[in-house]
Design a protein around this motif. Structure first.
Motif, PDB file in Angstrom:
ATOM      1  N   UNK A   1       0.830  -1.206   0.000  1.00  0.00           N
ATOM      2  CA  UNK A   1       0.000   0.000   0.000  1.00  0.00           C
ATOM      3  C   UNK A   1       0.864   1.255   0.000  1.00  0.00           C
ATOM      4  N   UNK A   2       1.918   1.247   0.803  1.00  0.00           N
ATOM      5  CA  UNK A   2       2.815   2.403   0.810  1.00  0.00           C
ATOM      6  C   UNK A   2       3.519   2.562  -0.533  1.00  0.00           C
ATOM      7  N   UNK A   3       3.941   1.445  -1.140  1.00  0.00           N
ATOM      8  CA  UNK A   3       4.599   1.512  -2.449  1.00  0.00           C
ATOM      9  C   UNK A   3       3.648   2.045  -3.514  1.00  0.00           C
ATOM     10  N   UNK A   4       2.397   1.593  -3.473  1.00  0.00           N
ATOM     11  CA  UNK A   4       1.407   2.088  -4.441  1.00  0.00           C
ATOM     12  C   UNK A   4       1.195   3.588  -4.286  1.00  0.00           C
ATOM     13  N   UNK A   5       1.150   4.063  -3.058  1.00  0.00           N
ATOM     14  CA  UNK A   5       0.964   5.495  -2.825  1.00  0.00           C
ATOM     15  C   UNK A   5       2.156   6.289  -3.349  1.00  0.00           C
ATOM     16  N   UNK A   6       3.364   5.809  -3.066  1.00  0.00           N
ATOM     17  CA  UNK A   6       4.567   6.504  -3.540  1.00  0.00           C
ATOM     18  C   UNK A   6       4.599   6.536  -5.064  1.00  0.00           C
ATOM     19  N   UNK A   7       4.322   5.387  -5.692  1.00  0.00           N
ATOM     20  CA  UNK A   7       4.343   5.314  -7.152  1.00  0.00           C
ATOM     21  C   UNK A   7       3.298   6.239  -7.761  1.00  0.00           C
ATOM     22  N   UNK A   8       2.139   6.320  -7.163  1.00  0.00           N
ATOM     23  CA  UNK A   8       1.082   7.174  -7.694  1.00  0.00           C
ATOM     24  C   UNK A   8       1.464   8.650  -7.602  1.00  0.00           C
ATOM     25  N   UNK A   9       2.097   9.051  -6.503  1.00  0.00           N
ATOM     26  CA  UNK A   9       2.531  10.449  -6.366  1.00  0.00           C
ATOM     27  C   UNK A   9       3.604  10.771  -7.398  1.00  0.00           C
ATOM     28  N   UNK A  10       4.549   9.842  -7.602  1.00  0.00           N
ATOM     29  CA  UNK A  10       5.598  10.060  -8.608  1.00  0.00           C
ATOM     30  C   UNK A  10       4.989  10.149 -10.005  1.00  0.00           C
ATOM     31  N   UNK A  11       4.057   9.257 -10.322  1.00  0.00           N
ATOM     32  CA  UNK A  11       3.400   9.289 -11.633  1.00  0.00           C
ATOM     33  C   UNK A  11       2.662  10.605 -11.841  1.00  0.00           C
ATOM     34  N   UNK A  12       2.027  11.105 -10.806  1.00  0.00           N
ATOM     35  CA  UNK A  12       1.327  12.391 -10.901  1.00  0.00           C
ATOM     36  C   UNK A  12       2.312  13.514 -11.224  1.00  0.00           C
ATOM     37  N   UNK A  13       3.421  13.565 -10.502  1.00  0.00           N
ATOM     38  CA  UNK A  13       4.392  14.643 -10.717  1.00  0.00           C
ATOM     39  C   UNK A  13       5.024  14.573 -12.105  1.00  0.00           C
ATOM     40  N   UNK A  14       5.298  13.354 -12.585  1.00  0.00           N
ATOM     41  CA  UNK A  14       5.888  13.210 -13.917  1.00  0.00           C
ATOM     42  C   UNK A  14       4.887  13.622 -14.992  1.00  0.00           C
ATOM     43  N   UNK A  15       3.630  13.200 -14.857  1.00  0.00           N
ATOM     44  CA  UNK A  15       2.604  13.585 -15.832  1.00  0.00           C
ATOM     45  C   UNK A  15       2.388  15.094 -15.834  1.00  0.00           C
ATOM     46  N   UNK A  16       2.417  15.692 -14.672  1.00  0.00           N
ATOM     47  CA  UNK A  16       2.259  17.146 -14.578  1.00  0.00           C
ATOM     48  C   UNK A  16       3.416  17.866 -15.267  1.00  0.00           C
ATOM     49  N   UNK A  17       4.633  17.425 -15.014  1.00  0.00           N
ATOM     50  CA  UNK A  17       5.797  18.053 -15.648  1.00  0.00           C
ATOM     51  C   UNK A  17       5.777  17.854 -17.157  1.00  0.00           C
ATOM     52  N   UNK A  18       5.405  16.652 -17.598  1.00  0.00           N
ATOM     53  CA  UNK A  18       5.354  16.385 -19.036  1.00  0.00           C
ATOM     54  C   UNK A  18       4.343  17.297 -19.729  1.00  0.00           C
ATOM     55  N   UNK A  19       3.218  17.543 -19.090  1.00  0.00           N
ATOM     56  CA  UNK A  19       2.205  18.428 -19.670  1.00  0.00           C
ATOM     57  C   UNK A  19       2.711  19.868 -19.725  1.00  0.00           C
ATOM     58  N   UNK A  20       3.276  20.351 -18.635  1.00  0.00           N
ATOM     59  CA  UNK A  20       3.745  21.741 -18.593  1.00  0.00           C
ATOM     60  C   UNK A  20       4.868  21.965 -19.597  1.00  0.00           C
ATOM     61  N   UNK A  21       5.734  20.963 -19.776  1.00  0.00           N
ATOM     62  CA  UNK A  21       6.854  21.118 -20.706  1.00  0.00           C
ATOM     63  C   UNK A  21       6.412  21.120 -22.161  1.00  0.00           C
ATOM     64  N   UNK A  22       5.194  20.686 -22.446  1.00  0.00           N
ATOM     65  CA  UNK A  22       4.688  20.756 -23.822  1.00  0.00           C
ATOM     66  C   UNK A  22       4.327  22.185 -24.212  1.00  0.00           C
ATOM     67  N   UNK A  23       4.131  23.058 -23.243  1.00  0.00           N
ATOM     68  CA  UNK A  23       3.876  24.474 -23.518  1.00  0.00           C
ATOM     69  C   UNK A  23       5.232  25.167 -23.612  1.00  0.00           C
ATOM     70  N   UNK A  24       5.588  25.644 -24.805  1.00  0.00           N
ATOM     71  CA  UNK A  24       6.929  26.156 -25.062  1.00  0.00           C
ATOM     72  C   UNK A  24       6.947  27.685 -24.992  1.00  0.00           C
ATOM     73  N   UNK A  25       7.630  28.208 -24.000  1.00  0.00           N
ATOM     74  CA  UNK A  25       7.814  29.657 -23.868  1.00  0.00           C
ATOM     75  C   UNK A  25       9.143  30.045 -24.523  1.00  0.00           C
ATOM     76  N   UNK A  26       9.198  29.874 -25.833  1.00  0.00           N
ATOM     77  CA  UNK A  26      10.446  30.042 -26.584  1.00  0.00           C
ATOM     78  C   UNK A  26      10.783  31.515 -26.776  1.00  0.00           C
ATOM     79  N   UNK A  27      12.040  31.858 -26.505  1.00  0.00           N
ATOM     80  CA  UNK A  27      12.605  33.161 -26.842  1.00  0.00           C
ATOM     81  C   UNK A  27      13.849  32.914 -27.680  1.00  0.00           C
ATOM     82  N   UNK A  28      13.876  33.494 -28.871  1.00  0.00           N
ATOM     83  CA  UNK A  28      14.980  33.217 -29.789  1.00  0.00           C
ATOM     84  C   UNK A  28      16.294  33.738 -29.229  1.00  0.00           C
TER      85      UNK A  28
END
Length: 591
Positions: A552-579
């Protein structure tokens, strides 16, 4: 009730609960017997170590205690359950469950690996280090500089060109005759040989330039100096042998102007495509930085996950070691069988092996992370950010529009389409007739002057189908790129949907797993109580509850990590590019 005697009996007992162990001394005084012959005992308790504090989870474990003192059934001030304690001999009274600990690292030191610096690292610090030191990012910087150099090389063909050329030549001539005329003897045979030499030195600069409209100009002033051994220059009546030396000066100018459009289009296409390649390299640099940032985030949270897993397994090991202690204590007083002690020992060894395996995986993960960061592999990292869940900075419905409007992968593909359109436009002019206006001017130091012009025409009307083939190649390439752009847009939209969906479901899973962990702790406490209470559950059943808590503790840890990775992956798709500063002047070329 009749008092039949008074005696003082003192025994030391060990309260065996794993979560809150403590010891107590029970002193029995005043044995009494009632009319039915049943004995009772007055009990006084003295807890070792001072005040005992119970948690809400533990309070139910200590409701009643039952024991037998000197073989006499005792009913004291509280009922005592014998399964909640083990009798400890005076010689082993110092050994308690509290003394059982797990060492800091079961894997131990590694002689083959140098000890590196210990570094505390937040996620923000890790990203900054990777942007400066990661090899892939550094190579992308060099690729950008290289593309700018290629652009400069392309444009240099349409700037002023200067050339200085010279030549020194030596020419030897040998003349021979097989006879001579003698006045007395007439024609006389004789071998006569005569050698002459001629030296010529030429020096002059040349200026040339090809303009972006396809025209070109060249200007060539020239100086010549010639020496002849026979004095072949300026021969005349007053100078029959002539001069041996002569210098000459001249200037040549030429200008060609194409009247058809193909040369102009070729130059425009060549320069524009080179600029687009430089912009694309800047896009690639930004995308590489985002890719490395995502890799840093994934590695960071996965290491945090493995660190938490190590702690889960270490707690699991500690539980098994304490159960082993209880079983051995029971066995000493014949309350447990030898096979039960063996089961506990095997469980301890198995858990030690699991801890060692996870610690090894954690060290491998840290070394791989050091490679991503571009720092020494042996660096020992301590990741300081807390493993927690934070919401998205923007409403979920805004991310689809943001991703499709800012994503540089789409923009880079559009640059490729623009380059292919340029190539197609030039390919269509492959059989266009060439018409060039050519003019020239020449003047020497002797006053000679030539001026002229020409209209040059050519028509490559039969090229074996090469022009049509080039057009087909560019058309097919253009269609392929457009399909790729359409497909990539759809993939990005689906990925955004998937990331948002993962965030939503992981949020729900985290809530469920938190309740699971809380209930697993309660279940394990109850199982420990029942296990110690005269074996109401077996050792295997107790193991199941321990494993359920760890899972149960491992499942909770894995779920929190998966949430943070999915959140970062989504935010990184928005490109604030400056040449980059070098690229800003090139941006007007975009269509």
């Amino acid at each position: 009730m009749i008092i039949i005697g008074r005696q003082s009996i003192s025994r030391r007992f060990y309260m065996g609960n794993i979560l809150a162990p403590f010891c107590m001394t029970i002193t029995a005084r005043g044995i009494k017997r009632d009319r039915n012959g049943q004995c009772s005992l007055q009990v006084h308790r003295n807890y070792c170590g001072g005040t005992i504090v119970f948690s809400a989870r533990q309070i139910h474990l200590w409701a009643l205690i039952f024991c037998v003192v000197s073989g006499i059934p005792c009913i004291g001030e509280e009922s005592i359950h014998s399964a909640d304690m083990q009798i400890v001999d005076s010689e082993s009274a110092e050994a308690t469950i509290e003394d059982i600990t797990v060492s800091a690292s079961l894997l131990g030191t590694e002689s083959f690996r140098p000890s590196g610096l210990k570094v505390q690292l937040s996620l923000h610090d890790a990203i900054e280090i990777a942007m400066e030191s990661n090899p892939q990012v550094r190579m992308s910087h060099h690729s950008l500089v290289q593309s700018l150099a290629n652009l400069d090389l392309t444009e240099s063909s349409y700037r002023d060109q200067y050339d200085l050329g010279g030549r020194l030549s030596e020419n030897l001539r040998t003349r021979s005759s097989g006879f001579r005329i003698d006045t007395n003897r007439g024609l006389v045979a004789e071998n006569v040989s005569h050698t002459e030499n001629n030296e010529l030195f030429t020096l002059g600069p040349t200026y040339s330039r090809t303009f972006r409209n396809g025209s070109n100009v060249s200007i060539s002033p020239q100086f010549q100096f010639e020496h002849d051994s026979e004095g072949a220059f300026d021969q005349g009546a007053s100078n029959p042998k002539g001069n041996r030396e002569e210098d000459r000066y001249s200037i040549n100018m030429q200008y060609d102007m194409p009247l058809n459009s193909r040369p102009r289009e070729e130059i425009r296409q060549r320069i524009e495509n080179s600029k687009l390649s430089a912009i694309q390299s800047d896009y690639d640099l930004y995308l590489r930085e985002r890719q490395i940032t995502e890799s840093v985030i994934n590695n960071y949270w996965n290491i945090k996950r493995q660190s938490e897993q190590v702690e889960v397994q270490r707690e699991r090991l500690l539980q098994s070691m304490r159960v082993e202690f209880i079983q051995k204590t029971k066995f000493r007083y014949e309350n447990a069988a030898q096979v039960e002690v063996g089961e506990a020992e095997v469980d301890v060894l198995s858990n030690k092996a699991n801890v060692i395996s996870i610690e090894g995986s954690l060290r491998n993960a840290i070394e791989n992370f050091n490679i991503v960061l571009g720092i020494p592999i042996e660096t020992q990292l301590e990741l300081t950010d807390e493993l927690k869940v934070e919401p998205l900075p923007l409403p979920a419905e805004q991310y689809v529009t943001l991703v499709t409007s800012t994503n540089l992968e789409l923009k880079s593909l559009r640059l490729s389409i623009q380059q292919t359109e340029n190539n197609l436009q030039v390919a269509k002019l492959g059989q266009q007739p060439n018409l060039t206006l050519s003019t020239y001017f020449n003047r020497t130091d002797e006053g000679t002057q030539d001026v002229g012009g020409a209209l040059v025409f050519s028509w490559p009307f039969g090229d074996g189908g090469a022009t049509k083939a080039r057009i087909r190649v560019q058309l097919e390439s253009l269609e392929r790129l457009r399909i790729n752009l359409w497909d990539l847009e759809r993939q990005l939209v689906q990925e955004v949907f998937g990331d948002l969906r993962n965030l939503q479901l992981e949020t729900q899973r985290i809530s469920i797993f938190e309740r699971n962990v809380e209930q697993a702790y309660i279940n394990l406490d109850n199982a420990l109580f029942n296990f110690q209470q005269s074996g109401r559950i077996s050792f295997r059943n107790l193991q199941d509850f321990q494993l359920e808590l760890a899972r149960s503790r491992s499942d909770l840890i894995q779920s929190i990590v998966t949430y943070n990775i999915a959140k970062s992956r989504l935010i990184l798709k928005v490109h604030d590019y400056n040449s980059s500063p070098e690229i800003k002047p090139l941006m007007p070329v975009l269509r």
